[in-house]
Design an enzyme around this catalytic site. Structure first.
Site, mmCIF file in Angstrom:
data_model
loop_
_atom_site.group_PDB
_atom_site.id
_atom_site.type_symbol
_atom_site.label_atom_id
_atom_site.label_comp_id
_atom_site.label_asym_id
_atom_site.label_seq_id
_atom_site.Cartn_x
_atom_site.Cartn_y
_atom_site.Cartn_z
ATOM 1 N N HIS A 104 -2.879 4.397 -8.346
ATOM 2 C CA HIS A 104 -3.240 3.079 -9.046
ATOM 3 C C HIS A 104 -3.818 1.682 -8.911
ATOM 4 C CE1 HIS A 104 -0.269 4.851 -12.007
ATOM 5 N NE2 HIS A 104 -0.724 5.569 -11.704
ATOM 6 N N CYS A 154 -20.649 -0.699 -10.127
ATOM 7 C CA CYS A 154 -21.840 -0.828 -8.952
ATOM 8 C C CYS A 154 -21.377 -1.094 -7.383
ATOM 9 C CB CYS A 154 -22.588 -2.309 -9.145
ATOM 10 S SG CYS A 154 -21.943 -3.874 -8.490
ATOM 11 N N CYS A 204 -19.512 -10.272 -10.648
ATOM 12 C CA CYS A 204 -19.991 -9.646 -9.093
ATOM 13 C C CYS A 204 -21.769 -10.403 -8.747
ATOM 14 C CB CYS A 204 -20.611 -8.297 -10.443
ATOM 15 S SG CYS A 204 -21.291 -7.265 -8.883
ATOM 16 N N ASN A 217 2.668 2.043 -7.180
ATOM 17 C CA ASN A 217 2.837 0.466 -6.677
ATOM 18 C C ASN A 217 1.335 0.090 -6.343
ATOM 19 O OD1 ASN A 217 5.241 1.058 -7.600
ATOM 20 N ND2 ASN A 217 5.730 0.475 -5.809
ATOM 21 N N CYS A 232 -24.601 -7.657 -9.484
ATOM 22 C CA CYS A 232 -25.118 -7.373 -10.357
ATOM 23 C C CYS A 232 -24.734 -8.344 -11.592
ATOM 24 C CB CYS A 232 -25.104 -5.868 -11.077
ATOM 25 S SG CYS A 232 -22.840 -5.688 -11.649
ATOM 26 N N GLY A 257 12.464 6.385 -7.006
ATOM 27 C CA GLY A 257 11.513 4.474 -8.323
ATOM 28 C C GLY A 257 11.285 4.925 -9.148
ATOM 29 N N CYS A 273 -16.381 -4.463 -8.513
ATOM 30 C CA CYS A 273 -16.983 -4.849 -10.419
ATOM 31 C C CYS A 273 -17.262 -4.036 -11.260
ATOM 32 C CB CYS A 273 -18.504 -4.632 -9.575
ATOM 33 S SG CYS A 273 -19.843 -4.869 -11.110
HETATM 34 P P1 OAD Z 1 8.969 2.129 -14.125
HETATM 35 O O1 OAD Z 1 9.107 0.923 -14.961
HETATM 36 O O2 OAD Z 1 8.291 2.917 -15.664
HETATM 37 O O3 OAD Z 1 9.949 3.382 -13.664
HETATM 38 C C1 OAD Z 1 11.090 2.278 -12.767
HETATM 39 C C2 OAD Z 1 12.083 3.517 -12.611
HETATM 40 O O4 OAD Z 1 12.543 2.934 -11.557
HETATM 41 C C3 OAD Z 1 12.804 3.850 -13.007
HETATM 42 O O5 OAD Z 1 13.131 5.073 -13.381
HETATM 43 C C4 OAD Z 1 14.497 3.248 -12.932
HETATM 44 O O6 OAD Z 1 15.955 3.473 -12.954
HETATM 45 C C5 OAD Z 1 13.957 3.140 -11.441
HETATM 46 N N1 OAD Z 1 14.807 1.821 -10.172
HETATM 47 C C6 OAD Z 1 14.980 0.221 -11.013
HETATM 48 N N2 OAD Z 1 15.188 -0.249 -10.266
HETATM 49 C C7 OAD Z 1 15.395 0.782 -8.785
HETATM 50 C C8 OAD Z 1 15.892 1.014 -7.847
HETATM 51 N N3 OAD Z 1 16.410 -1.006 -6.953
HETATM 52 N N4 OAD Z 1 15.884 1.855 -6.687
HETATM 53 C C9 OAD Z 1 15.297 2.992 -7.448
HETATM 54 N N5 OAD Z 1 15.428 3.241 -8.381
HETATM 55 C C10 OAD Z 1 15.061 1.969 -9.378
HETATM 56 O O7 OAD Z 1 7.926 2.042 -13.179
HETATM 57 P P2 OAD Z 1 6.707 3.540 -12.903
HETATM 58 O O8 OAD Z 1 7.288 4.512 -12.606
HETATM 59 O O9 OAD Z 1 6.355 3.160 -11.139
HETATM 60 O O10 OAD Z 1 1.045 1.872 -14.186
HETATM 61 O O11 OAD Z 1 5.386 3.107 -13.204
HETATM 62 C C11 OAD Z 1 4.851 4.040 -13.292
HETATM 63 C C12 OAD Z 1 3.503 3.356 -14.250
HETATM 64 O O12 OAD Z 1 3.475 2.578 -15.110
HETATM 65 C C13 OAD Z 1 2.858 2.569 -13.073
HETATM 66 O O13 OAD Z 1 1.977 2.439 -11.471
HETATM 67 C C14 OAD Z 1 1.802 2.108 -14.066
HETATM 68 C C15 OAD Z 1 2.846 1.628 -15.383
HETATM 69 O O14 OAD Z 1 2.255 1.782 -16.489
HETATM 70 C C16 OAD Z 1 0.052 1.483 -14.606
HETATM 71 O O15 OAD Z 1 0.270 0.002 -15.023
HETATM 72 C C17 OAD Z 1 -1.209 2.409 -14.813
#
Ligand code: OAD
Length: 244
Positions: free
Chosen positions: A119, A131, A147, A102, A150, A187, A127
């Site tokens: 992340h 830089c 920036c 997160n 630069c 989560g 930047c």
């Molecule tokens: P996702 O949106 O892929 O998954 C969220 C997860 O949380 C799902 O498995 C849901 O079932 C679960 N969930 C929802 N509400 C919940 C609650 N109250 N308690 C427990 N679980 C719950 O999000 P991420 O796995 O964080 O990357 O996604 C990974 C990465 O993909 C992010 O960091 C982001 C995204 O694209 C980048 O931006 C690089």
């Protein structure tokens, strides 16, 4: 919720624990996840338009607008009982590493100290030319700021698709996964690498794996304990059962 007594005993005596969190942990604070089919961010927007270096090259104003709205929202909401339970866990376990995907900064705001932000963090800006300038978002102005050192474009300090993760953070996360005796996956859908590999790495190294999620994920068949439900409800119960 039934918490197996052997898990409680294990937690009480555990010296090194690690947790990986994802957007689900902040859902109960009022922040959207990415892949929820109804209100996930990627159900409304295309990541390739907003979360890639190419998108930023093409339309920096649009990318800034997307992150500015998310940053504003993250600043308006509060950590929830799930975040607070992880603070409590850190107080009881001698070596506790909290690895998060997160970018909302809620774990630190809740009071967690050893937080590895894989992340990036939406409150910071850096930047785009590398830089080395990093600054707080409040200190910049304009729709596509540049920036001060630069003159290249500034960008949010987050990891985009196709980019490598910050090396120190990834190394700390891998080390924690290798050395912990219990690993929590909380989560997260477990679909984005390399974060998704961390629980498997922990398992290969003998750790007990505990998952907390409202839904099953690709990790679920490999875990020792799966608690289906909201992290803001399950984590406080786990912590209470272990440490009162
Ligand atoms: P996702 O949106 O892929 O998954 C969220 C997860 O949380 C799902 O498995 C849901 O079932 C679960 N969930 C929802 N509400 C919940 C609650 N109250 N308690 C427990 N679980 C719950 O999000 P991420 O796995 O964080 O990357 O996604 C990974 C990465 O993909 C992010 O960091 C982001 C995204 O694209 C980048 O931006 C690089």
């Amino acid at each position: 919720m039934e918490i197996p007594p052997e898990l409680i005993t294990f937690l009480r005596s555990c010296v090194h624990a690690a947790a990986l969190t994802g957007a689900g942990v902040s859902k109960e604070s009022g922040l959207r996840t990415f892949r929820d089919p109804m209100d996930g961010l990627w159900a409304e927007y295309r990541p390739e338009d907003l979360a890639t270096p190419e998108a930023f090259e093409r339309t920096p104003e649009l990318v800034w607008e997307f992150y500015a709205a998310r940053r504003l929202k993250a600043g308006e909401v509060q950590p929830n009982p799930g975040h607070l339970a992880l603070v409590e866990m850190e107080r009881h376990v001698p070596h506790f590493t909290l690895v998060t995907q997160n970018v909302d900064g809620l774990h630190r705001r809740a009071g967690s100290k050893c937080v590895v932000e894989l992340h990036g963090n939406i409150t910071r800006v850096k930047c785009s030319h590398g830089c080395g300038v990093f600054t707080e978002w409040e200190e910049i102005s304009g729709k596509a700021p540049t920036c001060p050192a630069c003159g290249e474009k500034l960008r949010p300090d987050v990891v985009w698709f196709g980019e490598i993760l910050p090396g120190d953070e990834l190394a700390t996360a891998v080390q924690a996964a290798r050395t912990c005796s219990i690993f929590f996956s909380i989560g997260t859908s477990g679909l984005v690498q390399p974060a998704a590999s961390l629980p498997f790495l922990a398992k290969q190294n003998g750790a007990m794996i505990v998952e907390v999620n409202t839904e099953e994920t690709p990790l679920t068949p490999s875990v020792d304990y799966f608690f289906q439900g909201k992290s803001g409800e399950i984590l406080p119960e786990l912590v209470k059962a272990a440490w009162g």
